[in-house]
Design a protein around this motif. Structure first.
Motif, PDB file in Angstrom:
ATOM      1  N   ARG A   1       1.047  -1.465   0.413  1.00  0.00           N
ATOM      2  CA  ARG A   1      -0.017  -0.604   0.055  1.00  0.00           C
ATOM      3  C   ARG A   1       1.184   1.386   0.269  1.00  0.00           C
ATOM      4  O   ARG A   1       0.067   2.163  -0.780  1.00  0.00           O
ATOM      5  N   ILE A   2       1.872   1.321   0.554  1.00  0.00           N
ATOM      6  CA  ILE A   2       3.042   2.264   0.697  1.00  0.00           C
ATOM      7  C   ILE A   2       3.625   2.401  -0.911  1.00  0.00           C
ATOM      8  O   ILE A   2       3.526   3.860  -0.935  1.00  0.00           O
ATOM      9  N   GLU A   3       4.403   1.145  -0.953  1.00  0.00           N
ATOM     10  CA  GLU A   3       4.446   2.195  -2.638  1.00  0.00           C
ATOM     11  C   GLU A   3       3.473   2.119  -3.687  1.00  0.00           C
ATOM     12  O   GLU A   3       3.742   2.551  -4.189  1.00  0.00           O
ATOM     13  N   ILE A   4       2.261   1.093  -3.722  1.00  0.00           N
ATOM     14  CA  ILE A   4       1.612   1.664  -4.620  1.00  0.00           C
ATOM     15  C   ILE A   4       0.421   3.398  -4.574  1.00  0.00           C
ATOM     16  O   ILE A   4       0.965   3.931  -6.143  1.00  0.00           O
TER      17      ILE A   4
ATOM     18  N   TYR B   1       3.691  17.475   8.287  1.00  0.00           N
ATOM     19  CA  TYR B   1       3.110  17.331   7.520  1.00  0.00           C
ATOM     20  C   TYR B   1       2.354  16.091   7.153  1.00  0.00           C
ATOM     21  O   TYR B   1       4.289  15.731   5.771  1.00  0.00           O
ATOM     22  N   GLY B   2       2.043  15.025   6.987  1.00  0.00           N
ATOM     23  CA  GLY B   2       2.096  13.968   6.354  1.00  0.00           C
ATOM     24  C   GLY B   2       0.635  12.989   6.565  1.00  0.00           C
ATOM     25  O   GLY B   2       0.000  13.798   6.995  1.00  0.00           O
ATOM     26  N   SER B   3       1.208  11.498   6.259  1.00  0.00           N
ATOM     27  CA  SER B   3       0.367  10.692   6.802  1.00  0.00           C
ATOM     28  C   SER B   3       0.861  10.162   7.825  1.00  0.00           C
ATOM     29  O   SER B   3       1.347   8.902   8.473  1.00  0.00           O
ATOM     30  N   GLU B   4      -0.322  10.362   9.424  1.00  0.00           N
ATOM     31  CA  GLU B   4      -0.471   9.615  10.694  1.00  0.00           C
ATOM     32  C   GLU B   4       0.003   8.527  10.814  1.00  0.00           C
ATOM     33  O   GLU B   4       0.732   7.504  11.249  1.00  0.00           O
ATOM     34  N   MET B   5      -0.407   7.550   9.985  1.00  0.00           N
ATOM     35  CA  MET B   5      -1.186   5.684  10.288  1.00  0.00           C
ATOM     36  C   MET B   5      -0.086   5.622   9.137  1.00  0.00           C
ATOM     37  O   MET B   5       0.764   4.637  10.363  1.00  0.00           O
ATOM     38  N   TYR B   6       0.244   5.544   8.393  1.00  0.00           N
ATOM     39  CA  TYR B   6       2.157   5.177   8.021  1.00  0.00           C
ATOM     40  C   TYR B   6       2.991   5.674   9.051  1.00  0.00           C
ATOM     41  O   TYR B   6       4.399   5.009   9.302  1.00  0.00           O
ATOM     42  N   LEU B   7       3.206   6.860   9.709  1.00  0.00           N
ATOM     43  CA  LEU B   7       4.143   7.383  10.059  1.00  0.00           C
ATOM     44  C   LEU B   7       4.778   6.565  10.839  1.00  0.00           C
ATOM     45  O   LEU B   7       5.308   6.587  11.759  1.00  0.00           O
TER      46      LEU B   7
ATOM     47  N   ALA C   1      12.372  -2.275   6.357  1.00  0.00           N
ATOM     48  CA  ALA C   1      11.678  -1.479   4.859  1.00  0.00           C
ATOM     49  C   ALA C   1      10.583  -0.922   4.738  1.00  0.00           C
ATOM     50  O   ALA C   1      10.335   0.261   4.003  1.00  0.00           O
ATOM     51  N   ILE C   2       9.810  -1.359   6.071  1.00  0.00           N
ATOM     52  CA  ILE C   2       8.002  -0.484   5.969  1.00  0.00           C
ATOM     53  C   ILE C   2       8.937   0.980   6.848  1.00  0.00           C
ATOM     54  O   ILE C   2       8.529   1.861   5.798  1.00  0.00           O
TER      55      ILE C   2
ATOM     56  N   VAL D   1       8.093   4.263   4.404  1.00  0.00           N
ATOM     57  CA  VAL D   1       7.320   5.488   5.155  1.00  0.00           C
ATOM     58  C   VAL D   1       7.975   7.296   4.456  1.00  0.00           C
ATOM     59  O   VAL D   1       7.982   7.971   4.841  1.00  0.00           O
ATOM     60  N   LEU D   2       9.553   6.697   5.087  1.00  0.00           N
ATOM     61  CA  LEU D   2      10.724   7.858   5.382  1.00  0.00           C
ATOM     62  C   LEU D   2      10.620   8.286   4.391  1.00  0.00           C
ATOM     63  O   LEU D   2      10.777   9.910   3.556  1.00  0.00           O
ATOM     64  N   TYR D   3      10.874   7.762   2.738  1.00  0.00           N
ATOM     65  CA  TYR D   3      11.096   8.263   1.612  1.00  0.00           C
ATOM     66  C   TYR D   3      10.108   8.854   1.064  1.00  0.00           C
ATOM     67  O   TYR D   3       9.902  10.155   0.421  1.00  0.00           O
TER      68      TYR D   3
END
Length: 360
Positions: free
Chosen positions: A193-196, A240-246, A320-321, A325-327
């Motif tokens: 999901r993070i990649e796509i 500023y970003g996506s809290e779920m992924y962070l 890897a996750i 995410v950091l990228y």
């Protein structure tokens, strides 16, 4: 003698200039033959020279010399990369502004007082990478249903009071392995999901609130380890970003520190302002990591000690996750470790993603 020396010096200078011009002609001839677009830019971002591939790609004409590069490449990602240079080693990938099905990679390199811009056509590589991502996502998704059925039946059978002892051990092992496979599938789906997903719901992230939540979860997970966990917040700046992924990425770093630190250790979670942005760090006094492993830690399924990783329930996908995410934040993962003394994992966020307060 003085006149002769001056004449000899002038002749040597002329020979040297001719050599330089000859070398430049060879270099330019070589660059003209390349299939990749090559553009030489002045320090004011204007076009100085380009090869045939660049002329075809940007539809350049001879009278375009001296014009700004942004007049020809209007993609926002390129301008952001060019101006900030947050990822100079990786370059920037983007869809072609003329053909959305064509994908390009731009790399900017200092070239004396000028800059050298190289544009590669990576359409085939992009499609292959997309196929790999889709394959992993589809396989992971298809595995969820049979795994759920297996886990349900194993849970029912394992609870039978009249089950023979030698069968009970077998069911326990099957339950453990299906649970481990389920964790791997969930991590693969999250990574996919993070990649796509190219866009996420972005908003202000209150880091004080998020880190407090991560700290509370860490204390709950810490019950059997009995570590001393400290939370140190030195700035109220958010992101500023996506809290779920962070949350997933930072929690991974904290849980790893708990798992790979011997019982009764010390772990410090910190959030601080730096000269270039903000930094999240997790420091422990655990087992540490040998230097030869550090560069490969973010590879999928890479494990330093496979037996220990399985014993702690690791999937080999956590870092890897974190990396992916950091990228998205143009952030870097920095790892400092000494074997037998401990490790520090730091996520360094650039100022472009830092927010001093939530928007009204």
């Amino acid at each position: 003698m003085t006149m002769e020396n001056e004449q000899q010096g002038m002749q040597q200078d002329q020979v040297a200039q001719q050599d330089v011009m000859g070398q430049l002609k060879k270099i330019r001839s070589s660059l003209r033959a390349l299939q990749d677009a090559v553009i030489l830019l002045n320090d004011d971002d204007s076009l100085e020279w380009w090869n045939q591939a660049a002329e075809d790609l940007l539809l350049l004409q001879s009278n375009d010399k001296g014009k700004c590069i942004f007049d020809f490449i209007t993609v926002p990602e390129f301008r952001q990369y060019y101006q900030s240079m947050t990822k100079p080693n990786d370059g920037v990938h983007m869809a072609s502004w003329r053909d959305p099905k064509r994908y390009l990679k731009c790399e900017l390199t200092p070239f004396g007082d000028e800059k050298l811009l190289i544009i590669y056509d990576v359409t085939r590589l992009h499609h292959l990478e997309q196929m790999r991502r889709d394959f992993v996502a589809n396989v992971s998704h298809e595995l969820r249903t049979p795994l759920t059925v297996m886990m349900g039946y194993l849970e029912n059978f394992s609870g039978q009071p009249d089950m023979p002892p030698h069968w009970q051990r077998g069911f326990e092992l099957m339950t453990q392995q299906t649970a481990r496979m389920n964790r791997i599938v969930n991590d693969l789906l999250l990574l996919s999901r993070i990649e796509i997903e190219e866009t996420h719901e972005l908003h202000y992230i209150d880091m004080t609130k998020l880190l407090t939540h991560i700290y509370d979860d860490a204390q709950a997970y810490n019950t059997e380890y009995n570590h001393s966990i400290h939370l140190q917040i030195d700035t109220y700046d958010g992101l500023y970003g996506s809290e779920m992924y962070l949350n997933s990425a930072l929690s991974n770093l904290v849980i790893n520190a708990i798992k790979y630190t011997p019982k009764g250790g010390n772990i410090t979670i910190s959030w601080a302002r730096t000269s270039d942005g903000c930094q999240f760090s997790v420091e422990d006094d655990g087992i540490g990591i040998e230097p030869q492993h550090i560069a490969r830690l973010t590879e999928r399924f890479y494990r330093i000690d496979k037996g220990r990783s399985r014993a702690t329930g690791g999937t080999g996908l956590g870092l890897a996750i974190v990396k992916h995410v950091l990228y998205q934040y143009d952030a870097n993962l920095q790892i400092e470790s000494t074997e037998g003394k401990g490790s520090t994992f730091s996520a360094v966020f650039p100022i472009s993603h830092v927010r001093t307060a939530a928007p009204l």
